[in-house]
Write a protein that holds these residues in place. Structure first.
Motif, PDB file in Angstrom:
ATOM      1  N   GLY A   8       0.827  -1.197   0.000  1.00 34.22           N
ATOM      2  CA  GLY A   8       0.000   0.000   0.000  1.00 34.22           C
ATOM      3  C   GLY A   8       0.862   1.248   0.000  1.00 34.22           C
ATOM      4  N   PRO A   9       0.244   2.430  -0.066  1.00 36.93           N
ATOM      5  CA  PRO A   9       1.006   3.669  -0.124  1.00 36.93           C
ATOM      6  C   PRO A   9       1.883   3.901   1.110  1.00 36.93           C
ATOM      7  N   GLY A  10       1.497   3.329   2.248  1.00 37.86           N
ATOM      8  CA  GLY A  10       2.237   3.576   3.480  1.00 37.86           C
ATOM      9  C   GLY A  10       3.397   2.626   3.712  1.00 37.86           C
ATOM     10  N   LEU A  11       3.696   1.784   2.734  1.00 37.97           N
ATOM     11  CA  LEU A  11       4.819   0.851   2.895  1.00 37.97           C
ATOM     12  C   LEU A  11       6.087   1.524   2.380  1.00 37.97           C
ATOM     13  N   PRO A  12       7.105   1.661   3.257  1.00 38.31           N
ATOM     14  CA  PRO A  12       8.337   2.327   2.825  1.00 38.31           C
ATOM     15  C   PRO A  12       8.933   1.644   1.593  1.00 38.31           C
ATOM     16  N   GLN A  13       9.443   2.475   0.674  1.00 31.39           N
ATOM     17  CA  GLN A  13      10.052   1.983  -0.570  1.00 31.39           C
ATOM     18  C   GLN A  13      11.023   0.827  -0.355  1.00 31.39           C
ATOM     19  N   GLU A  14      11.895   0.990   0.634  1.00 33.13           N
ATOM     20  CA  GLU A  14      12.939  -0.029   0.810  1.00 33.13           C
ATOM     21  C   GLU A  14      12.329  -1.381   1.195  1.00 33.13           C
TER      22      GLU A  14
END
Lengths: 174, 174
Positions: free
Chosen positions: B146-152
């Motif tokens: 989802g949008p709140g998952l950090p890129q890394e």
């Protein structure tokens, strides 16, 4: 020191908390839901100590949430698979995901999106009354003694004023 | 010793567990749902120490689940009332009640029955996809970033085999 035990209380919340409130337990179950089966998979995904993980897995097997199934003969190795009871526990995590996404996710938004495997459409989790389809709202609900409430507790149940604007009888889950 | 903190994890389950897994917290909320407002009410109903209760209530106020409202002037006395966020948390307890009633209640049956305040009819709790009305079943769901998952974390999400018979992509709530 063992904390207060809730599993013997005549209350489904207390009993579930006793199991789920074992900190790591819901997160071990989460990994099982997302496909983990082997000890090392759980361990790598969660980054918890092998000792703590082994305890949690043992408890979940004991509680019939997971079952140990051999996947190799020499040497014998086991993996952990969800039971029906364990699979159904996803409904509790789904309710947590819904509430957490709504109230704790912040401006970044939900970390994970659940999608229907067949259609790919986002799943919109709701906790409802199956009879009416309406969302559960505590202001519209009263709790009354069920068959599993011991007599001595049912007798001492005090009538309380329910939250919200309307007045009514509500009794507590002892 | 502070246990592992889960509230900063990008996972709505972990964040909710961090709050709800504070053992007594869901039971304090239960009493609030069943009408408790004053410190002594919570204390008498739960039979926990005043010290532990004060900590839990402070945390719930800090988290905006309950609000402190003065009900008396001299001396000033406060009561605890549910906020909207707190009220909505009943959906999580409702999912626990459903699951606990089904899997942990045993032959005695559910300790408490929830009823519709207006009709008096039993409430049949269900966790569903609001779009389709179908019960949530992990075998029919995949989790995607989802949008709140950090890129890394999104980058390192591994594809896993989902539980159940069908194969599919599922990623984990990190």
């Amino acid at each position: 020191m063992r904390r207060t035990r809730f599993d013997t209380w005549p209350c489904s919340i207390a009993r579930t908390v006793d199991l789920a409130g074992d900190w790591w337990t819901p997160l071990v179950m989460r990994e099982a839901f997302y496909g983990a089966r082997r000890f090392d998979e759980f361990q790598q995904r969660l980054g918890l100590s092998r000792n703590v993980l082994a305890q949690r897995l043992d408890r979940l097997v004991e509680e019939d949430m997971l079952k140990r199934v051999p996947y190799q003969d020499r040497p014998v190795r086991h993996e952990y698979r969800l039971t029906e009871k364990g699979r159904d526990f996803f409904t509790v995590l789904a309710a947590m995901i819904r509430w957490g996404d709504r109230w704790l996710a912040g401006p970044a938004g939900p970390p994970v999106e659940l999608r229907d495997r067949a259609t790919g459409l986002p799943v919109d989790i709701a906790v409802v009354d199956a009879k009416t389809g309406r969302p559960i709202d505590i202001r519209e609900i009263v709790a009354t003694p069920g068959p599993g409430l011991p007599q001595e507790l049912a007798r001492t149940l005090r009538k309380t004023t329910a939250p919200g604007s309307s007045q009514g009888d509500s009794t507590r889950c002892e």
